[in-house]
Design a protein around this motif. Structure first.
Motif, PDB file in Angstrom:
ATOM      1  N   ALA A  10      10.015  -5.046  19.339  1.00 32.56           N
ATOM      2  CA  ALA A  10       9.628  -5.993  18.894  1.00 32.56           C
ATOM      3  C   ALA A  10       8.277  -6.861  19.414  1.00 32.56           C
ATOM      4  CB  ALA A  10      10.695  -7.306  18.593  1.00 32.56           C
ATOM      5  N   GLU A  11       7.556  -7.164  18.585  1.00 31.79           N
ATOM      6  CA  GLU A  11       6.004  -7.601  19.240  1.00 31.79           C
ATOM      7  C   GLU A  11       5.710  -8.785  18.284  1.00 31.79           C
ATOM      8  OE1 GLU A  11       2.869  -4.950  19.193  1.00 31.79           O
ATOM      9  OE2 GLU A  11       3.501  -4.123  17.150  1.00 31.79           O
ATOM     10  N   VAL A  12       4.785  -9.695  18.938  1.00 33.41           N
ATOM     11  CA  VAL A  12       4.212 -10.686  18.063  1.00 33.41           C
ATOM     12  C   VAL A  12       3.037 -10.295  17.480  1.00 33.41           C
ATOM     13  CG1 VAL A  12       3.130 -13.019  18.272  1.00 33.41           C
ATOM     14  CG2 VAL A  12       4.974 -12.574  19.716  1.00 33.41           C
ATOM     15  N   ILE A  13       2.942 -10.343  15.965  1.00 32.14           N
ATOM     16  CA  ILE A  13       1.577  -9.854  15.386  1.00 32.14           C
ATOM     17  C   ILE A  13       0.610 -10.746  15.042  1.00 32.14           C
ATOM     18  CG2 ILE A  13       2.673  -7.644  14.742  1.00 32.14           C
ATOM     19  CD1 ILE A  13       3.282  -9.133  12.000  1.00 32.14           C
ATOM     20  N   VAL A  24       9.277  -6.186  13.897  1.00 35.03           N
ATOM     21  CA  VAL A  24      10.492  -5.473  14.518  1.00 35.03           C
ATOM     22  C   VAL A  24      10.589  -4.047  13.872  1.00 35.03           C
ATOM     23  CG1 VAL A  24      12.963  -5.608  15.194  1.00 35.03           C
ATOM     24  CG2 VAL A  24      11.553  -7.713  14.954  1.00 35.03           C
ATOM     25  N   ASP A  25      10.609  -3.249  14.655  1.00 32.55           N
ATOM     26  CA  ASP A  25      10.938  -1.573  14.080  1.00 32.55           C
ATOM     27  C   ASP A  25      12.498  -1.488  13.829  1.00 32.55           C
ATOM     28  OD1 ASP A  25       8.162  -1.402  13.941  1.00 32.55           O
ATOM     29  OD2 ASP A  25       7.923  -0.317  16.148  1.00 32.55           O
ATOM     30  N   GLU A  63       8.514  -4.733   5.198  1.00 33.15           N
ATOM     31  CA  GLU A  63       7.279  -4.093   4.826  1.00 33.15           C
ATOM     32  C   GLU A  63       7.461  -2.651   4.909  1.00 33.15           C
ATOM     33  OE1 GLU A  63       4.053  -5.986   6.595  1.00 33.15           O
ATOM     34  OE2 GLU A  63       4.133  -7.784   5.932  1.00 33.15           O
ATOM     35  N   VAL A  64       7.121  -1.628   3.772  1.00 34.02           N
ATOM     36  CA  VAL A  64       7.092  -0.344   4.104  1.00 34.02           C
ATOM     37  C   VAL A  64       5.419  -0.058   4.438  1.00 34.02           C
ATOM     38  CG1 VAL A  64       7.371   1.713   2.879  1.00 34.02           C
ATOM     39  CG2 VAL A  64       8.853  -0.452   2.199  1.00 34.02           C
ATOM     40  N   LYS A  65       5.550   0.680   5.389  1.00 36.66           N
ATOM     41  CA  LYS A  65       4.214   1.247   6.102  1.00 36.66           C
ATOM     42  C   LYS A  65       4.150   2.661   6.059  1.00 36.66           C
ATOM     43  CE  LYS A  65       2.887  -2.842   8.559  1.00 36.66           C
ATOM     44  NZ  LYS A  65       2.479  -3.345  10.095  1.00 36.66           N
ATOM     45  N   GLU A  66       2.961   3.392   5.808  1.00 41.22           N
ATOM     46  CA  GLU A  66       2.811   4.770   5.909  1.00 41.22           C
ATOM     47  C   GLU A  66       2.650   4.907   7.246  1.00 41.22           C
ATOM     48  OE1 GLU A  66       0.652   8.377   3.577  1.00 41.22           O
ATOM     49  OE2 GLU A  66      -0.004   6.153   3.378  1.00 41.22           O
ATOM     50  N   LYS A  67       3.426   6.200   7.873  1.00 36.96           N
ATOM     51  CA  LYS A  67       3.136   6.843   9.140  1.00 36.96           C
ATOM     52  C   LYS A  67       1.843   7.919   9.115  1.00 36.96           C
ATOM     53  CE  LYS A  67       7.519   8.070   9.777  1.00 36.96           C
ATOM     54  NZ  LYS A  67       8.653   8.380  10.683  1.00 36.96           N
ATOM     55  N   PRO A  68       1.493   8.269  10.102  1.00 38.07           N
ATOM     56  CA  PRO A  68       0.356   9.206  10.253  1.00 38.07           C
ATOM     57  C   PRO A  68       0.813  10.611   9.723  1.00 38.07           C
ATOM     58  CG  PRO A  68       0.486   8.078  12.192  1.00 38.07           C
ATOM     59  CD  PRO A  68       1.963   7.772  11.695  1.00 38.07           C
ATOM     60  N   ASP A  69       2.178  11.033   9.710  1.00 40.29           N
ATOM     61  CA  ASP A  69       2.439  12.179   8.959  1.00 40.29           C
ATOM     62  C   ASP A  69       2.830  12.166   7.774  1.00 40.29           C
ATOM     63  OD1 ASP A  69       4.777  10.702   8.859  1.00 40.29           O
ATOM     64  OD2 ASP A  69       6.143  11.949  10.081  1.00 40.29           O
ATOM     65  N   GLY A  70       2.476  10.984   7.005  1.00 37.40           N
ATOM     66  CA  GLY A  70       2.838  10.825   5.502  1.00 37.40           C
ATOM     67  C   GLY A  70       4.024  10.142   5.083  1.00 37.40           C
ATOM     68  N   ASN A  71       4.746  10.244   6.117  1.00 35.52           N
ATOM     69  CA  ASN A  71       6.013   9.414   5.702  1.00 35.52           C
ATOM     70  C   ASN A  71       6.052   7.853   5.739  1.00 35.52           C
ATOM     71  OD1 ASN A  71       7.562  12.069   5.456  1.00 35.52           O
ATOM     72  ND2 ASN A  71       7.940  12.138   7.570  1.00 35.52           N
ATOM     73  N   PHE A  72       6.921   7.353   5.280  1.00 39.49           N
ATOM     74  CA  PHE A  72       7.151   5.865   5.378  1.00 39.49           C
ATOM     75  C   PHE A  72       8.188   5.374   6.428  1.00 39.49           C
ATOM     76  CE2 PHE A  72       4.985   7.359   1.502  1.00 39.49           C
ATOM     77  CZ  PHE A  72       3.960   6.320   1.270  1.00 39.49           C
ATOM     78  N   LYS A  73       7.988   4.237   6.756  1.00 41.53           N
ATOM     79  CA  LYS A  73       8.794   3.515   7.725  1.00 41.53           C
ATOM     80  C   LYS A  73       9.080   1.948   7.085  1.00 41.53           C
ATOM     81  CE  LYS A  73       6.148   2.324  11.480  1.00 41.53           C
ATOM     82  NZ  LYS A  73       5.882   2.050  13.093  1.00 41.53           N
ATOM     83  N   ARG A  74      10.141   1.486   7.452  1.00 40.69           N
ATOM     84  CA  ARG A  74      10.497   0.104   7.354  1.00 40.69           C
ATOM     85  C   ARG A  74       9.983  -0.811   8.495  1.00 40.69           C
ATOM     86  NH1 ARG A  74      15.832  -1.389   3.773  1.00 40.69           N
ATOM     87  NH2 ARG A  74      15.105  -0.500   1.849  1.00 40.69           N
ATOM     88  N   VAL A  75       9.335  -1.808   8.481  1.00 39.04           N
ATOM     89  CA  VAL A  75       8.874  -2.654   9.437  1.00 39.04           C
ATOM     90  C   VAL A  75       9.624  -4.102   8.869  1.00 39.04           C
ATOM     91  CG1 VAL A  75       7.202  -3.919  10.567  1.00 39.04           C
ATOM     92  CG2 VAL A  75       6.917  -1.367   9.978  1.00 39.04           C
TER      93      VAL A  75
END
Length: 256
Positions: A10-13, A24-25, A63-75
């Motif tokens: 977790a980090e302050v953005i 938070v990942d 939030e849904v973000k795209e990873k460098p490999d093209g997959n998506f992850k939830r943040v």
């Protein structure tokens, strides 16, 4: 605790004057022991100078973000309201002492949350009748003199516990004054118990009921007398009003 802290990602953005945004990942590891976080939970944001900012969670989003490999992850995005800083076990209102950027975000421990309220007022000024809803072992005191010297309102839906809250506050106040209270002890409490709810809560109170009161009719105005003498819904009310009320209202009294 250090091993657990390494798992927390977790980090302050963003930091604003009245809120802090946290990313938070992995939300499953971002918790204290087995207690899951929710709106109203406390967070601790630390820097490298042993100063921690205590915040309370106000909102939560995904939030849904795209990873460098093209997959998506939830943040997971948490917005928290800053309450004050904690340094050396002492809590202070405001967040000016926190260095930017903050380095670490963790759920606040029970002792850290207790520090918010433990030194809020001087010992002889505290009046406590409540606890935190989610951490009932933590008492929340108020400044007794200020609390009772101002108007307060207890609002809520039917059945939410308004009458119980009023009774609890007054019972705690009576218990405090009967104990080791050193201040002026000449207060009086008057309860207008319209629905007869409080007699059982205060068995030693001096109860004045309808049978104990005598109200002279000359204290009533015309509208109040009409409500007493006239039958509601009667079509002949105007006759009754002329016959019963007017002679009484228009009577002149002289003091001898």
């Amino acid at each position: 605790m250090e091993a657990d802290e390494q798992k927390v990602n977790a980090e302050v953005i963003a930091v604003y004057p009245n809120r802090v945004k946290i990313s938070v990942d992995d939300l499953t590891t971002f918790k204290l022991a087995e207690e899951s976080l929710r709106v109203g939970s406390y967070l601790k944001i630390s820097d490298n100078e042993n100063v921690s900012l205590i915040c309370i969670i106000e909102s939560f989003a995904i939030e849904v973000k795209e990873k460098p490999d093209g997959n998506f992850k939830r943040v997971y995005i948490i917005e928290a309201y800053p309450l004050g800083t904690l340094q050396g076990g002492e809590f202070k209102r405001g967040g000016d002492e926190l260095a930017i950027p903050p380095k670490k975000v963790l759920p606040a421990t029970e002792d850290e949350v207790k520090a918010i309220y433990s030194n809020a007022f001087e010992e002889d000024k505290r009046f406590c009748f409540s606890v935190l809803s989610r951490q009932r072992e933590i008492k929340v005191p108020v400044h007794g003199d200020r609390f009772f010297n101002k108007h307060i309102a207890i609002v809520g839906a039917t059945g939410s516990g308004k009458s119980h809250t009023v009774a609890t506050i007054l019972q705690e106040a009576i218990a405090a004054k009967n104990g080791d209270y050193d201040g002026l002890n000449n207060s009086h409490i008057v309860i207008f118990d319209i629905h007869s709810e409080y007699q059982s809560a205060f068995p030693d109170a001096n109860v004045l009921g309808v049978d104990d009161l005598v109200l002279p009719y000359w204290l009533l105005n015309e509208e109040e007398m009409e409500e007493i003498f006239l039958e509601s819904g009667d079509r002949n009310n105007y006759n009754q009003e002329s016959f019963k009320v007017d002679p009484i209202v228009n009577t002149k009294f002289s003091i001898i």
